[in-house]
Design a protein around this motif. Structure first.
Motif, PDB file in Angstrom:
ATOM      1  N   UNK A   1       6.547   6.078  -9.043  1.00  0.00           N
ATOM      2  CA  UNK A   1       5.567   5.650  -8.046  1.00  0.00           C
ATOM      3  C   UNK A   1       6.337   4.950  -6.928  1.00  0.00           C
ATOM      4  N   UNK A   2       5.805   5.022  -5.714  1.00  0.00           N
ATOM      5  CA  UNK A   2       6.446   4.329  -4.598  1.00  0.00           C
ATOM      6  C   UNK A   2       6.372   2.823  -4.846  1.00  0.00           C
ATOM      7  N   UNK A   3       7.509   2.151  -4.665  1.00  0.00           N
ATOM      8  CA  UNK A   3       7.557   0.688  -4.832  1.00  0.00           C
ATOM      9  C   UNK A   3       8.613   0.173  -3.872  1.00  0.00           C
ATOM     10  N   UNK A   4       8.158  -0.388  -2.751  1.00  0.00           N
ATOM     11  CA  UNK A   4       9.121  -0.851  -1.753  1.00  0.00           C
ATOM     12  C   UNK A   4       9.132  -2.369  -1.662  1.00  0.00           C
ATOM     13  N   UNK A   5       8.909  -3.036  -2.789  1.00  0.00           N
ATOM     14  CA  UNK A   5       8.949  -4.489  -2.780  1.00  0.00           C
ATOM     15  C   UNK A   5       7.608  -5.070  -2.345  1.00  0.00           C
ATOM     16  N   UNK A   6       7.591  -6.381  -2.162  1.00  0.00           N
ATOM     17  CA  UNK A   6       6.315  -7.056  -1.878  1.00  0.00           C
ATOM     18  C   UNK A   6       6.245  -7.557  -0.441  1.00  0.00           C
ATOM     19  N   UNK A   7       5.066  -7.411   0.128  1.00  0.00           N
ATOM     20  CA  UNK A   7       4.766  -8.010   1.426  1.00  0.00           C
ATOM     21  C   UNK A   7       3.596  -8.966   1.160  1.00  0.00           C
ATOM     22  N   UNK A   8       3.063  -9.557   2.249  1.00  0.00           N
ATOM     23  CA  UNK A   8       1.902 -10.430   2.046  1.00  0.00           C
ATOM     24  C   UNK A   8       0.704  -9.555   1.696  1.00  0.00           C
ATOM     25  N   UNK A   9      -0.021  -9.913   0.645  1.00  0.00           N
ATOM     26  CA  UNK A   9      -1.173  -9.122   0.206  1.00  0.00           C
ATOM     27  C   UNK A   9      -2.382  -9.373   1.097  1.00  0.00           C
ATOM     28  N   UNK A  10      -3.192  -8.330   1.299  1.00  0.00           N
ATOM     29  CA  UNK A  10      -4.490  -8.557   1.941  1.00  0.00           C
ATOM     30  C   UNK A  10      -5.412  -9.140   0.867  1.00  0.00           C
ATOM     31  N   UNK A  11      -6.516  -9.735   1.301  1.00  0.00           N
ATOM     32  CA  UNK A  11      -7.468 -10.320   0.354  1.00  0.00           C
ATOM     33  C   UNK A  11      -7.975  -9.278  -0.635  1.00  0.00           C
ATOM     34  N   UNK A  12      -8.204  -8.057  -0.123  1.00  0.00           N
ATOM     35  CA  UNK A  12      -8.746  -7.016  -0.975  1.00  0.00           C
ATOM     36  C   UNK A  12      -7.709  -6.525  -1.995  1.00  0.00           C
ATOM     37  N   UNK A  13      -6.466  -6.431  -1.566  1.00  0.00           N
ATOM     38  CA  UNK A  13      -5.407  -6.032  -2.516  1.00  0.00           C
ATOM     39  C   UNK A  13      -5.297  -7.065  -3.629  1.00  0.00           C
ATOM     40  N   UNK A  14      -5.364  -8.338  -3.229  1.00  0.00           N
ATOM     41  CA  UNK A  14      -5.289  -9.419  -4.212  1.00  0.00           C
ATOM     42  C   UNK A  14      -6.421  -9.299  -5.221  1.00  0.00           C
ATOM     43  N   UNK A  15      -7.624  -9.044  -4.688  1.00  0.00           N
ATOM     44  CA  UNK A  15      -8.790  -8.944  -5.560  1.00  0.00           C
ATOM     45  C   UNK A  15      -8.688  -7.737  -6.491  1.00  0.00           C
ATOM     46  N   UNK A  16      -8.180  -6.610  -5.961  1.00  0.00           N
ATOM     47  CA  UNK A  16      -8.041  -5.397  -6.780  1.00  0.00           C
ATOM     48  C   UNK A  16      -7.129  -5.663  -7.975  1.00  0.00           C
TER      49      UNK A  16
END
Ligand code: ZN
Length: 433
Positions: free
Chosen positions: A173-188
């Motif tokens: 799976x694509x994994x290019x490290x972490x950026x700041x999460x959006x609120x919705x990504x966090x909730x998911x």
């Protein structure tokens, strides 16, 4: 739960890095194989010298043994990695990771494995794989799959490479490290914490793709056995193709595929994005003649493709006469394709091989978007091929969940469990705690 992620170079294929630069907002900390942990000023350069990792700082170069673990100076801090070998992929030019980077010297190159929490991995995959405008339920479905795939990858990296998954979408799976999460990504992520897809009591093989274009495909028509190369391999009960709505009668006959292609707005959950749903490319015989023989020759040198290419006895490619799809999967995916040439027949099987055979620099084509396709060929007055038009559906292999369809289902009010159970019939979402 921890996961080991192999970090590839910018071509998303190689594991060997020539030179690395690591940095962190705080200092870095090194744990060498021998001796005590110590602090390093950021940034540091790393290279390998005959099986030994060498750390370079302004003060000079220091050999630290075959392996070194590096982490941010503060707990939970982020560490940025730039590889001299990442030029080709903008997404990976510099990647930021949370966790420990295990750097090992292999001859004169470096291997990098990120050791991180499974949830950090899920976060990175979600950010790399899913458009941020997606509906929450579609994103939650993808979070469950990302977590599941981390626990059960398709390829035996663990035995071969010493890590669980790699960071390339071409394999895992694509994994290019972490950026700041959006609120919705966090909730998911938090609302599906510890949830995975399970079949018969163990993590399922959570394959997914970008867009299936009307119908998802059976696993065995797209993938070979990862160990024996047998193709088709045994079917997987929960990775069977499903229709995404009402398709023309007789689908996937070529006649029905043509009828579907001609519809301005098919009645399916993935037709909301027609730019993803279908595509068409046209190649002149000259463009094919200029590149295809060379492309096939290159593919034959790659162990990933070689078993799925069979040429005439002479081994010569010859002049192209015509193309023909052989068998098709339930979604219409070409399982094999015949290229008739002046030297005889070339048999190309498996969807990624077929897609890759059409790589063409003249048409700026790296590979076809999918193998759910049909051909229209034109011939000149002498009966020689002059042009081929290729019409196809979706992008990617089309096995398991398709992201455009998942978004369509979410828009229709389906929740993430309903979305997942639509694509993986007989598998279920369960909590691992
Ligand atoms: Zn991989």
């Amino acid at each position: 739960m921890q996961i080991r992620v192999g970090i590839k170079t910018g071509d998303l294929i190689q594991l060997d890095h020539s030179h690395l630069t690591l940095s962190s907002r705080d200092a870095l900390r090194a744990k060498p194989t021998l001796g005590e942990p110590y602090a390093l000023r950021s940034p540091v350069g790393l290279r390998a010298d005959d099986g030994v990792v060498v750390i370079k700082q302004t003060g000079g170069a220091q050999p630290v043994g075959n392996k070194v673990l590096l982490e941010a100076g503060k707990p939970g801090g982020i560490i940025s990695l730039a590889s001299a070998s990442t030029g080709k992929s903008a997404a990976k030019a510099t990647s930021a990771y949370r966790g420990i980077l295990e750097i090992t010297a292999k001859g004169n190159s470096l291997r990098v494995v990120l050791i991180t929490d499974l949830e950090n991995y899920v976060q990175g995959v979600l950010q790399s794989e899913v458009p941020s405008y997606f509906k929450l339920e579609a994103m939650k479905a993808q979070a469950v799959l990302a977590r599941t795939y981390g626990l059960r990858p398709r390829l035996p990296h663990k035995q071969l490479d010493g890590f669980d998954v790699c960071d390339s979408f071409l394999h895992c799976q694509a994994f290019y490290g972490v950026k700041v999460l959006t609120g919705m990504q966090q909730e998911a992520i938090t609302s599906t914490k510890n949830q995975i897809l399970v079949y018969e009591g163990r993590p399922a093989l959570a394959m997914f793709s970008a867009c299936a274009g009307g119908h998802t495909e059976d696993y065995q028509y797209c993938f070979s056995d990862p160990v024996t190369n047998a193709f088709p391999p045994p079917a997987i009960p929960y990775l069977q193709g499903v229709p995404e709505g009402t398709l023309p009668a007789g689908y996937p006959s070529e006649k029905a595929m043509r009828a579907l292609f001609a519809m301005p707005k098919p009645d399916t959950d993935d037709s909301w994005s027609m730019q993803h749903f279908k595509w068409r490319v046209s190649l002149s015989a000259d463009a094919l003649e200029a590149h295809m023989h060379h492309v096939i020759e290159q593919l034959q040198k790659d162990p990933q493709f070689a078993p799925f290419i069979k040429g005439p006895q002479s081994g010569k490619f010859g002049h192209i006469k015509s193309f023909e799809v052989g068998k098709r999967g339930v979604a219409g995916t070409a399982i094999n394709m015949r290229i008739k040439t002046s030297e005889g027949n070339w048999e190309i099987s498996k969807e990624l091989t077929i897609r890759s055979a059409f790589q063409n620099p003249d048409a700026k084509l790296k590979r076809l978007r999918s193998a759910r396709l049909f051909f229209d060929q034109s011939f000149d007055s002498l009966g020689l091929l002059s042009r081929i038009q290729i019409s196809g559906f979706g992008s990617g292999h089309g096995v398991g969940l398709q992201q455009i369809g998942a978004q369509g289902l979410a828009t229709r009010g389906k929740n993430y469990k309903q979305i997942i159970e639509h694509y993986y019939r007989t598998a279920v979402v369960k909590s691992i705690e």
